[in-house]
Write a protein that holds these residues in place. Sequence first.
Motif, mmCIF file in Angstrom:
data_model
loop_
_atom_site.group_PDB
_atom_site.id
_atom_site.type_symbol
_atom_site.label_atom_id
_atom_site.label_comp_id
_atom_site.label_asym_id
_atom_site.label_seq_id
_atom_site.Cartn_x
_atom_site.Cartn_y
_atom_site.Cartn_z
ATOM 1 N N UNK A 46 0.656 -1.101 0.087
ATOM 2 C CA UNK A 46 0.048 0.217 -0.064
ATOM 3 C C UNK A 46 0.927 1.360 0.135
ATOM 4 N N UNK A 47 1.987 1.321 0.830
ATOM 5 C CA UNK A 47 2.757 2.386 0.664
ATOM 6 C C UNK A 47 3.372 2.610 -0.638
ATOM 7 N N UNK A 48 3.914 1.483 -1.141
ATOM 8 C CA UNK A 48 4.661 1.770 -2.591
ATOM 9 C C UNK A 48 3.549 2.345 -3.394
ATOM 10 N N UNK A 49 2.312 1.873 -3.467
ATOM 11 C CA UNK A 49 1.364 2.344 -4.245
ATOM 12 C C UNK A 49 0.964 3.680 -4.053
ATOM 13 N N UNK A 50 0.820 4.212 -2.715
ATOM 14 C CA UNK A 50 0.604 5.616 -2.206
ATOM 15 C C UNK A 50 1.890 6.503 -2.735
ATOM 16 N N UNK A 51 3.214 6.117 -2.668
ATOM 17 C CA UNK A 51 4.250 6.934 -3.172
ATOM 18 C C UNK A 51 4.149 7.023 -4.453
ATOM 19 N N UNK A 52 3.816 5.994 -5.321
ATOM 20 C CA UNK A 52 3.813 6.102 -6.651
ATOM 21 C C UNK A 52 2.540 6.963 -7.149
ATOM 22 N N UNK A 53 1.597 6.862 -6.579
ATOM 23 C CA UNK A 53 0.318 7.834 -7.197
ATOM 24 C C UNK A 53 0.807 9.328 -6.733
ATOM 25 N N UNK A 54 1.194 9.544 -5.374
ATOM 26 C CA UNK A 54 1.525 10.920 -5.037
ATOM 27 C C UNK A 54 2.773 11.531 -5.955
ATOM 28 N N UNK A 55 3.758 10.629 -6.371
ATOM 29 C CA UNK A 55 4.979 11.082 -7.033
ATOM 30 C C UNK A 55 4.448 11.611 -8.750
ATOM 31 N N UNK A 56 3.461 10.583 -9.055
ATOM 32 C CA UNK A 56 3.132 10.729 -10.568
ATOM 33 C C UNK A 56 2.109 12.321 -10.528
ATOM 34 N N UNK A 57 1.143 12.428 -9.442
ATOM 35 C CA UNK A 57 0.381 13.619 -9.368
ATOM 36 C C UNK A 57 1.406 14.726 -9.253
ATOM 37 N N UNK A 58 2.475 14.672 -8.262
ATOM 38 C CA UNK A 58 3.201 15.726 -8.290
ATOM 39 C C UNK A 58 4.086 16.394 -9.332
ATOM 40 N N UNK A 59 4.438 15.181 -10.130
ATOM 41 C CA UNK A 59 5.255 15.393 -11.249
ATOM 42 C C UNK A 59 4.392 16.433 -12.344
#
Length: 172
Positions: A46-59
Amino acid sequence: MVKRTYWVAPNGTPSAARSARVSTQLPPGVRFDRTVHARALPSASVQAKTNAVLAVAKSKLGTPYRWGHNEDRGQYGFDCSNFTAYVYHHALGYKMSGASKVQASSIGWRVPRSSMRPGDLLIFENGKHCGIYVGHNRMIQEGGGLGKVGYLSIGPGSYWGKHLTAVKRMYN
């Protein structure tokens, strides 16, 4: 519901060693796109998925609002729902509708606002607007009065906080 079983290493990456078995379900209204290089696979934590979602959004911070646009179609900019579809596509490999009304009615698992966590899809005014929860009563979204991808409050008393109608869990 699509249920798939993946073998993963303890760090959440696919493994031939088959050290741990993780069963995952894709959320309603979503299919997995094997052609995109997702930052986190369905078997990730779940943490890896959350990190991925937030990183793509922030980009995509600062990307201008363009109604009907989605950069997956070679267009510059996004509207709110095409932004969320793009983020989940590149973060998790999810192929889903870019229509906010569809995201409101048939994408993800609905959870109570009190259970909201970073990475959840947020629906406002029954599908008139959407964004992604980032934590601390804030969301990242496209448009919403900013005219670009940016952060807005959804806290008590805020405009968007008063208009939140659904929280959708996109992974577990």
